[in-house]
Design an enzyme around this catalytic site. Structure first.
Site, PDB file in Angstrom:
ATOM      1  N   ASP A 257     -20.895 -27.050  15.792  1.00 28.70           N
ATOM      2  CA  ASP A 257     -21.561 -27.384  14.651  1.00 28.70           C
ATOM      3  C   ASP A 257     -22.308 -28.482  14.843  1.00 28.70           C
ATOM      4  O   ASP A 257     -21.764 -29.466  15.602  1.00 28.70           O
ATOM      5  CB  ASP A 257     -20.460 -27.861  13.372  1.00 28.70           C
ATOM      6  CG  ASP A 257     -19.235 -26.824  13.106  1.00 28.70           C
ATOM      7  OD1 ASP A 257     -19.850 -26.029  12.412  1.00 28.70           O
ATOM      8  OD2 ASP A 257     -17.892 -26.858  13.168  1.00 28.70           O
TER       9      ASP A 257
ATOM     10  N   ASP B 153     -18.357 -18.753   3.163  1.00 31.81           N
ATOM     11  CA  ASP B 153     -17.401 -19.839   3.058  1.00 31.81           C
ATOM     12  C   ASP B 153     -16.660 -19.746   1.721  1.00 31.81           C
ATOM     13  O   ASP B 153     -17.157 -19.520   0.695  1.00 31.81           O
ATOM     14  CB  ASP B 153     -18.152 -21.023   3.008  1.00 31.81           C
ATOM     15  CG  ASP B 153     -18.847 -21.471   4.465  1.00 31.81           C
ATOM     16  OD1 ASP B 153     -18.589 -20.835   5.467  1.00 31.81           O
ATOM     17  OD2 ASP B 153     -20.020 -22.350   4.311  1.00 31.81           O
TER      18      ASP B 153
END
Lengths: 204, 250
Positions: free
Chosen positions: B11, B130
């Protein structure tokens, strides 16, 4: 003879940067090719993958690269197709029923029949008299193992397909050698060596 | 036979690897190029690079970071974050991506998946979902979990598959960064519904958590903090899983 110049066809859909970097690590110079003239100036040519075959077949015609590419292959200029680029070397593909392949290899590219598709990840490339090698695949279509030019196969859920094909200087891989670790690097190095050898012979 | 994959996730925000818990409280977790090199040497099967601030900051993905990471690895790289149209996909591929993950823009306009697949093939198009548990089941979120969308993640993933996505990156927001194990209920439901490969994400913890994800039907298991913090090594995960009958790449 220094580094051979490998032309990577830019058909608007490819991980061309990664292919260029991987070939450069093998000592080649690379250039992106979008014109018939540029094809003539290369020691070898690469048709990259990460594309829908319908899209790159249409781009090939729009850029008028089809005939120059086939002529280069006939002259003995080494040619490498990767993934969708490799599939374009066959007569037709299920992915693009209305598109014409280059017919450098006999046969038709078919949709795979596995329950889980696309075939995505690392699988074994099995070549006669060689230990199987892990390579990275990402595709839902493939050329049948029975194609005359098949030199290595890969199995997915009981179905075998051509993972490498070759006819003289025309070579194709269904996997991504630029993303297949040491094995992929060795595969590309042998293509660069072939390009260098051929360029030497033709200039002699 | 196809191997199950172990994926390391970077990330990235402002050129650095970051990691939070439940998508919040991002802390610095190192240099992405160094991390990529290390994971590659350890035998990682694939890297995922997510520009976690790209969509919210309304800027394009960090192309320089993508190029720098891509240049030091010889395994595939999936890139996500801030992908809004087909031109963004092309730009990420040119920077060094092999596959591109799309989340918020596909929820806003699902036809983006079809347009991307028509040009780059379905195998290049990853739908990033998500998912968050609710009292009534699950819902999805966009914009790095900041925007709730009252939609079932499995139904959405199935629609995305039919539109042209060739892989699902299925992240449990609840498990993200917690090291409590993957959400195997979510994975099993996805496996039952979907044809395309599924990447389990969110909750990687001990060695057993990887084997559980595969047993639930994941084709790949992705982890970030357990690798960044040196709690697990990739080779260790693979030998553990191999000893339990999971086919992995040696």
């Amino acid at each position: 003879m220094g580094s051979p110049t490998l032309g990577i066809l830019d058909l608007g859909a490819a991980n061309r940067a990664n292919i260029a970097r991987a070939l450069e690590r093998c000592g080649a110079r690379t250039t992106f090719v979008t014109t018939p003239d540029a094809i003539e100036r290369c020691d070898a040519l690469v048709v990259p993958g990460v594309a829908n075959v319908a899209y790159i077949a249409a781009e090939l015609d729009r850029l008028q690269l089809r005939e120059p590419l086939v002529r280069a292959a006939e002259r003995g200029v080494p040619l490498l197709g990767i993934c969708a680029g490799f599939q374009l070397f066959f007569e037709r593909s299920d992915e693009a029923p209305n598109a014409r392949g280059l017919a450098l290899f006999d046969g038709v590219v078919r949709a795979l029949s596995a329950p889980r598709l696309p075939h995505m990840g690392w699988n074994l490339v099995e070549e006669r008299e060689r230990a199987p090698q892990w390579a990275y695949f990402a595709h839902g279509f493939a050329a049948p193992a029975s194609s005359r030019c098949t030199v290595a196969t890969t199995e997915l859920d009981g179905e075998c397909f051509a993972s490498i094909a070759r006819r003289d200087g025309i070579l194709g891989a269904q996997f991504h050698p630029e993303r297949s670790g040491a094995y992929g690097a060795a595969f590309l190095a042998s293509f660069v060596a072939l390009a260098k050898e051929t360029a030497c012979l033709q200039s002699a | 036979m196809l191997a199950k994959r172990v994926i390391a996730c970077l990330d990235v925000a402002n050129g650095r690897v970051v990691k939070g818990v439940n998508f919040l409280g991002l802390r610095d977790a190192g240099d992405p190029v160094e991390a990529a090199r290390t994971y590659c040497a350890q035998g990682v099967d694939e890297l995922v690079l997510l520009d976690v601030t790209a969509t919210n900051d309304r800027r394009a993905s960090a192309y320089d970071t993508v190029a720098a990471v891509s240049a030091v690895i010889d395994v595939p790289l999936t890139v996500g974050g801030g992908v809004r149209d087909v031109a963004d996909v092309a730009r990420l591929l040119d920077a060094g991506a092999d596959k591109v993950a799309i989340n918020s823009a596909a929820v806003a306009d699902p036809s983006l998946l079809t347009r991307a697949a028509e040009r780059f093939g379905t195998q290049c198009v990853v739908i990033s979902v998500d998912a968050r548990r609710t009292p009534a089941g699950y819902e999805i979120a966009t914009h790095s979990a900041a925007v709730r969308v009252p939609r079932d993640p499995i139904a959405w993933a199935l629609q995305a598959q039919e539109l042209g996505a060739g892989e699902v990156l299925l992240t449990s927001i609840d498990r993200d960064g917690t090291q409590r194990g993957f959400d195997t209920d979510l994975l099993a439901a996805a496996r039952a519904a979907l044809r395309v490969p599924i990447v389990a994400s969110g909750g990687a913890g001990d060695l057993a958590s990887f084997a559980e994800a595969y047993a639930a039907g994941a084709d790949a298991a992705l982890a970030a903090s357990v690798f960044h913090d040196g709690m697990l090594r990739i080779a260790e995960v693979k030998s553990y899983c191999a000893a339990r009958g999971v086919r992995v790449r040696a």
